[in-house]
Scaffold this motif. Structure first.
Motif, PDB file in Angstrom:
ATOM      1  N   LEU A 285       0.947  -1.229   0.043  1.00 36.00           N
ATOM      2  CA  LEU A 285       0.022  -0.175   0.088  1.00 36.00           C
ATOM      3  C   LEU A 285       1.061   1.279  -0.013  1.00 36.00           C
ATOM      4  N   THR A 286       2.071   1.199   0.873  1.00 41.33           N
ATOM      5  CA  THR A 286       2.786   2.360   1.000  1.00 41.33           C
ATOM      6  C   THR A 286       3.555   2.502  -0.173  1.00 41.33           C
ATOM      7  N   ASN A 287       3.944   1.758  -0.917  1.00 40.87           N
ATOM      8  CA  ASN A 287       4.703   1.522  -2.432  1.00 40.87           C
ATOM      9  C   ASN A 287       3.939   2.444  -3.424  1.00 40.87           C
ATOM     10  N   THR A 288       2.553   2.076  -3.275  1.00 43.89           N
ATOM     11  CA  THR A 288       1.529   2.606  -4.437  1.00 43.89           C
ATOM     12  C   THR A 288       1.357   4.361  -4.050  1.00 43.89           C
ATOM     13  N   LEU A 289       1.217   4.468  -2.758  1.00 48.05           N
ATOM     14  CA  LEU A 289       0.887   6.039  -2.349  1.00 48.05           C
ATOM     15  C   LEU A 289       2.155   6.684  -2.275  1.00 48.05           C
ATOM     16  N   LEU A 290       3.157   6.273  -2.124  1.00 48.25           N
ATOM     17  CA  LEU A 290       4.400   6.944  -1.920  1.00 48.25           C
ATOM     18  C   LEU A 290       4.847   7.439  -3.210  1.00 48.25           C
ATOM     19  N   THR A 291       4.870   6.763  -4.217  1.00 43.50           N
ATOM     20  CA  THR A 291       5.075   7.140  -5.711  1.00 43.50           C
ATOM     21  C   THR A 291       4.150   7.599  -6.338  1.00 43.50           C
ATOM     22  N   GLY A 292       2.987   7.430  -5.955  1.00 41.10           N
ATOM     23  CA  GLY A 292       2.206   8.146  -6.822  1.00 41.10           C
ATOM     24  C   GLY A 292       1.632   7.313  -8.195  1.00 41.10           C
ATOM     25  N   GLN A 293       1.517   6.070  -8.048  1.00 43.38           N
ATOM     26  CA  GLN A 293       1.444   5.052  -8.948  1.00 43.38           C
ATOM     27  C   GLN A 293      -0.323   5.241  -9.165  1.00 43.38           C
ATOM     28  N   ALA A 294      -0.426   4.402 -10.144  1.00 45.67           N
ATOM     29  CA  ALA A 294      -2.105   4.370 -10.478  1.00 45.67           C
ATOM     30  C   ALA A 294      -2.560   3.299  -9.242  1.00 45.67           C
ATOM     31  N   ILE A 295      -3.825   3.383  -8.871  1.00 47.85           N
ATOM     32  CA  ILE A 295      -4.127   2.421  -7.654  1.00 47.85           C
ATOM     33  C   ILE A 295      -4.568   1.212  -8.395  1.00 47.85           C
ATOM     34  N   PRO A 296      -3.989  -0.150  -7.855  1.00 53.23           N
ATOM     35  CA  PRO A 296      -3.742  -1.014  -8.867  1.00 53.23           C
ATOM     36  C   PRO A 296      -5.226  -1.955  -8.341  1.00 53.23           C
ATOM     37  N   ASP A 297      -5.565  -3.046  -9.053  1.00 54.50           N
ATOM     38  CA  ASP A 297      -6.668  -3.722  -8.642  1.00 54.50           C
ATOM     39  C   ASP A 297      -6.770  -4.548  -7.410  1.00 54.50           C
ATOM     40  N   ASP A 298      -5.508  -4.679  -6.830  1.00 58.98           N
ATOM     41  CA  ASP A 298      -5.502  -5.566  -5.706  1.00 58.98           C
ATOM     42  C   ASP A 298      -5.276  -4.644  -4.424  1.00 58.98           C
ATOM     43  N   PHE A 299      -5.492  -3.215  -4.594  1.00 63.94           N
ATOM     44  CA  PHE A 299      -5.065  -2.534  -3.424  1.00 63.94           C
ATOM     45  C   PHE A 299      -6.063  -2.800  -2.138  1.00 63.94           C
ATOM     46  N   THR A 300      -7.368  -2.970  -2.486  1.00 65.88           N
ATOM     47  CA  THR A 300      -8.387  -3.193  -1.635  1.00 65.88           C
ATOM     48  C   THR A 300      -8.097  -4.572  -1.015  1.00 65.88           C
ATOM     49  N   VAL A 301      -7.553  -5.375  -1.691  1.00 67.35           N
ATOM     50  CA  VAL A 301      -7.415  -6.781  -0.974  1.00 67.35           C
ATOM     51  C   VAL A 301      -6.126  -6.640   0.185  1.00 67.35           C
ATOM     52  N   TRP A 302      -5.219  -5.758  -0.224  1.00 64.95           N
ATOM     53  CA  TRP A 302      -4.107  -5.560   0.607  1.00 64.95           C
ATOM     54  C   TRP A 302      -4.682  -4.815   1.877  1.00 64.95           C
ATOM     55  N   LEU A 303      -5.525  -3.901   1.665  1.00 65.25           N
ATOM     56  CA  LEU A 303      -6.141  -2.819   2.718  1.00 65.25           C
ATOM     57  C   LEU A 303      -6.890  -3.702   3.436  1.00 65.25           C
ATOM     58  N   ARG A 304      -7.610  -4.613   2.846  1.00 71.30           N
ATOM     59  CA  ARG A 304      -8.490  -5.598   3.775  1.00 71.30           C
ATOM     60  C   ARG A 304      -7.924  -6.440   4.723  1.00 71.30           C
ATOM     61  N   LEU A 305      -6.657  -7.054   4.030  1.00 72.31           N
ATOM     62  CA  LEU A 305      -5.660  -7.747   4.941  1.00 72.31           C
ATOM     63  C   LEU A 305      -5.338  -7.092   6.021  1.00 72.31           C
ATOM     64  N   LEU A 306      -4.778  -5.911   5.759  1.00 69.54           N
ATOM     65  CA  LEU A 306      -4.140  -5.289   7.141  1.00 69.54           C
ATOM     66  C   LEU A 306      -5.352  -4.621   8.022  1.00 69.54           C
ATOM     67  N   ILE A 307      -6.474  -4.240   7.592  1.00 70.76           N
ATOM     68  CA  ILE A 307      -7.521  -4.143   8.587  1.00 70.76           C
ATOM     69  C   ILE A 307      -7.973  -5.363   9.484  1.00 70.76           C
ATOM     70  N   GLY A 308      -7.963  -6.586   8.587  1.00 70.40           N
ATOM     71  CA  GLY A 308      -8.314  -7.717   9.074  1.00 70.40           C
ATOM     72  C   GLY A 308      -7.332  -8.007  10.269  1.00 70.40           C
ATOM     73  N   PHE A 309      -6.030  -8.102   9.909  1.00 74.33           N
ATOM     74  CA  PHE A 309      -5.048  -8.370  10.835  1.00 74.33           C
ATOM     75  C   PHE A 309      -5.046  -7.379  12.153  1.00 74.33           C
ATOM     76  N   ASN A 310      -5.436  -6.055  11.903  1.00 77.49           N
ATOM     77  CA  ASN A 310      -5.441  -5.270  13.001  1.00 77.49           C
ATOM     78  C   ASN A 310      -6.694  -5.707  14.124  1.00 77.49           C
ATOM     79  N   VAL A 311      -7.728  -5.846  13.386  1.00 76.12           N
ATOM     80  CA  VAL A 311      -8.960  -6.321  14.008  1.00 76.12           C
ATOM     81  C   VAL A 311      -8.841  -7.856  14.709  1.00 76.12           C
ATOM     82  N   MET A 312      -7.993  -8.570  14.157  1.00 72.19           N
ATOM     83  CA  MET A 312      -7.988  -9.880  14.702  1.00 72.19           C
ATOM     84  C   MET A 312      -6.945  -9.716  15.947  1.00 72.19           C
TER      85      MET A 312
END
Lengths: 230, 226
Positions: free
Chosen positions: B184-211
């Motif tokens: 996620l940081t890599n995408t946002l840091l370098t201003g790349q276009a948001i890839p398709d799997d962006f939300t998958v990684w975001l959900r994984l991170l949020i899920g990890f935090n919740v669990m």
């Protein structure tokens, strides 16, 4: 009694393992695309199933230890975890051998392979944690807590072949593809038979290791008693 | 409510104690800058390379810095047996854990906010293009590090090889969160276009935090009471 159970299990498991080895090596035909190397799959996948079941046993035993504070559950947890680690190592090594022949490399940083390695490292950490704590009650408690956290990595490894579509082959067993037959039914049946054989072997390992653990605890208790008497 | 009030008290105590001595802040900050510097010697950071693994590089630094911060979380209570006093105080184990995790989060997030511009200067990155999203992702990743780190700090506080055992247990367990936050940081840091799997990684991170937060709060009492 337990010794007789171990012997009985051994009497069933050994001929089954030898028979399976013979069938896998000499009777089942080569796979159309992969050739003879596909035979490693009969050990790769059952080893993962056995390891996952061992980790699940460790999780249940850890939860029971925290609920009941009975050391026998801690002994079951450590025995199951050690056996699980051995089978997970078989899973990783057989996967690497297959990868060397099929992909031309020993290891790929593929999510599915990486998760399996993470899972192994997490449970190895469990054993390291145990070795760093002297007090048996403290050791059992902290290990049980870690085992609960570690089980999450097993769940991710289990689902990894569905979540990420990468180099590693996807699910092929009809029980995981919703009944869709992706491999020959005879191959699938042989896989289940060998899974039973490895599960029996895993159970024998857990029981033997459990006996060792109990004897070790008796020796420790006697040593402490002797120390207190002096 | 009482648990949250106690957690806030513990967090305030930890932060006040840290700001008085500045023990962890100074050492972690200088350590982070040194690591950033060392990475630039290890390879010649061209813009293409940075676009490819800048996020990973940055989070390697934060992960090392995080281990230093969380290692002190419970270890600072060992002298004079302060940990026993805290455990026997009216604050529950969950409050104690949450307070310490929040304090570690604040310290680590502050250090990250200082390191980010330094990273931008050293590696020639215009990192502020998606500043809102980047800070959100940094906060999620930092909570994962602070929460898991504080819990394992409690688990290993009385061990002989505490400094070695904590990273050994923490890093393999943190890999799902680290992997997600690096992507996620890599995408946002370098201003790349948001890839398709962006939300998958975001959900994984949020899920990890919740669990991890749920399990840690639930098991904190078990770990802390001896």
């Amino acid at each position: 009694m337990r010794r007789k159970i171990i012997l009985a299990l051994g009497v069933v498991a050994l001929p089954l393992l030898l028979r399976n080895l013979y069938v896998i090596m000499f009777l089942v035909p080569d796979e159309m695309e992969q050739g003879p190397i596909y035979r490693i799959f009969y050990y790769h996948l059952p080893a993962f199933f056995t390891a996952a079941l061992c980790y699940l046993t460790a999780l249940v035993a850890s939860v029971l230890y925290l609920a009941k504070k009975d050391q026998k559950y801690d002994a079951i947890a450590v025995s199951a975890t050690e056996t699980g680690l051995a089978f997970a190592a078989v899973n990783l090594i057989t996967g690497m051998i297959w990868g060397r022949i099929s992909w031309g490399i020993w290891w790929a940083w593929d999510p599915r392979l990486t998760w399996a390695l993470i899972c192994w490292l997490v449970y190895f950490g469990y054993l390291m944690l145990r070795s760093a704590i002297d007090d048996p009650t403290e050791r059992a408690k902290n290990s049980a807590v870690l085992s609960i956290f570690a089980s999450a990595s097993v769940a991710v490894t289990w689902k990894a072949i569905e979540w990420w579509r990468t180099q590693h082959p996807g699910p092929v067993l009809s029980i995981r593809t919703g009944g869709v037959q992706k491999i020959d039914p005879a191959m699938e049946q042989m896989l289940y038979v060998n899974t039973v054989a490895l599960l029996l072997l895993g159970l024998i390992f857990v029981l033997v290791r459990l006996r060792q653990e109990e004897v070790q605890r008796e020796i420790d208790a006697l040593r402490r008693y002797a120390h207190a008497m002096n | 409510m009482t648990t949250l009030r106690h957690a806030a008290t513990i967090a305030a105590k930890d932060l006040r104690s840290e700001f008085r001595t500045k023990e962890s802040i100074n050492s972690t900050l200088s350590f982070s800058v040194v690591i950033l510097l060392l990475f630039s010697f290890a390879f010649d950071p061209s813009p293409d390379m940075i676009a490819e693994f800048g996020g990973g590089l940055l989070w390697m630094v934060f992960a090392f810095a995080g281990a230093l911060i969380v290692n002190r979380s419970f270890a600072r209570e060992l002298p004079n047996d302060c940990i026993d006093v805290l455990v026997s105080s009216p604050a529950s184990g969950a409050a104690l854990f949450l307070g310490k995790a929040v304090a570690a989060f604040v310290l680590l997030f502050g250090i990250e906010c200082v390191c980010l511009p330094v990273f931008g200067v050293f590696y020639n990155i215009t990192w502020w293009r998606s500043i809102g999203g980047l800070l959100g992702v940094l906060a999620l990743g930092t909570w994962a590090l602070a929460c898991a780190g504080t819990f394992f700090s409690a688990l290993t506080v009385n061990l002989r090889l505490r400094e070695l055992m904590l990273p050994m247990l923490l890093y393999p367990m943190l890999i799902p969160a680290l992997l997600s936050v690096m992507m996620l940081t890599n995408t946002l840091l370098t201003g790349q276009a948001i890839p398709d799997d962006f939300t998958v990684w975001l959900r994984l991170l949020i899920g990890f935090n919740v669990m991890f937060t749920t399990l840690s709060v639930y098991l904190a009492e078990t770990v802390l009471v001896r």
